[in-house]
Design an enzyme around this catalytic site. Sequence first.
Site, short mmCIF file in Angstrom:
data_model
loop_
_atom_site.label_atom_id
_atom_site.label_comp_id
_atom_site.label_asym_id
_atom_site.label_seq_id
_atom_site.Cartn_x
_atom_site.Cartn_y
_atom_site.Cartn_z
N PRO A 2 0.81 -1.22 -0.16
CA PRO A 2 -0.11 -0.02 -0.03
C PRO A 2 0.83 1.12 0.09
O PRO A 2 1.94 1.31 0.76
CB PRO A 2 -0.83 -0.36 1.43
CG PRO A 2 -1.02 -1.54 1.65
CD PRO A 2 0.48 -2.17 1.00
N GLU A 3 0.60 2.13 -0.75
CA GLU A 3 1.34 3.29 -1.09
C GLU A 3 0.44 4.43 -0.48
O GLU A 3 -0.51 4.34 -0.07
CB GLU A 3 1.73 3.70 -2.45
CG GLU A 3 2.65 2.25 -2.96
CD GLU A 3 2.89 2.49 -4.45
OE1 GLU A 3 3.04 3.71 -5.03
OE2 GLU A 3 3.23 1.59 -5.24
N HIS A 88 -6.21 -13.77 8.23
CA HIS A 88 -4.92 -13.04 8.51
C HIS A 88 -5.00 -11.66 9.09
O HIS A 88 -4.28 -10.91 8.96
CB HIS A 88 -4.54 -12.85 7.14
CG HIS A 88 -4.15 -13.83 5.91
ND1 HIS A 88 -3.61 -15.05 6.24
CD2 HIS A 88 -5.22 -14.28 4.87
CE1 HIS A 88 -3.50 -15.73 5.21
NE2 HIS A 88 -4.39 -15.47 4.36
N ARG A 106 1.08 -11.62 4.59
CA ARG A 106 2.64 -11.89 4.55
C ARG A 106 3.23 -11.41 5.82
O ARG A 106 4.37 -11.76 6.01
CB ARG A 106 3.20 -11.08 3.34
CG ARG A 106 2.75 -11.83 1.96
CD ARG A 106 3.06 -10.88 0.71
NE ARG A 106 4.37 -11.18 0.57
CZ ARG A 106 5.15 -10.47 -0.42
NH1 ARG A 106 4.51 -9.80 -1.33
NH2 ARG A 106 6.49 -10.89 -0.49
#
Length: 252
Positions: A2-3, A88, A106
């Site tokens: 995410p930017e 998650h 991740r």
Amino acid sequence: MPELPEVETVRRALERRVKGRTITAYTVGKPAFNRPIPAEALRGLKGSRITAVERRGKYLLLKLSRGRALICHLGMSGSVSFGADDGHVRFSFKAGGLTVKIHDPRRFGRVGCSLPELGPEPLSPGFTAETLLAAFRGRKAPVKALLLDQAVVAGVGNIYATEALFTARVRPQRPARSITRKEAGSLCREVKAVLRKAIKMGGTTLNDEAFKDPEGRPGRFALRVAVYGRKQGACGHPLKSTPKPIAGRTSL
């Protein structure tokens, strides 16, 4: 990862829903993030009121009563939701009856981290052609590598650096020190323009659908990209990657 536009989209949603609410409980997922949440960050969290939700680069800052802040980074594939569960969830908290969950398949995200040294916000008055030229001066590194350097400009990642360089007509592999004043001005304008467009469209959700806003809506900027993730440009001509990745990223 995410930017800036994706994190800003999350920030705005959180501000609308949790600002002014008191945290009544929190849960650390099992397994949690790769980096443990510092005990100090969680101490006194329960009972704290969320006074503001801010962003610095790609970091989210939950400003709390008692002069504290809970700083979060979404890592490579993190997202925030209001109640959805995908197996998650690494951290969650309840505030005024609302459950906020941080998902991270991740596990590279962080909660309770500190802010590193960051460059200027690209949408602030402090981000100018002059600041870019100063950062580029004498540097042999590719211009794209420096745009991705968070100490040069905070929040720009591969998607938006690729788009801005293309629309500014600057090749990503150019040595940064070769950028002219005119090119720096164009690049500065295009960085600001692409970020504003992406924020307006809720960020970018790619084919993996890793990013969605806290309400579960995908970002729509992928429909407007000029080159990122495309085999041919909007003009119809095929796109070619640079001979070598730049800063570990495929570049066009």
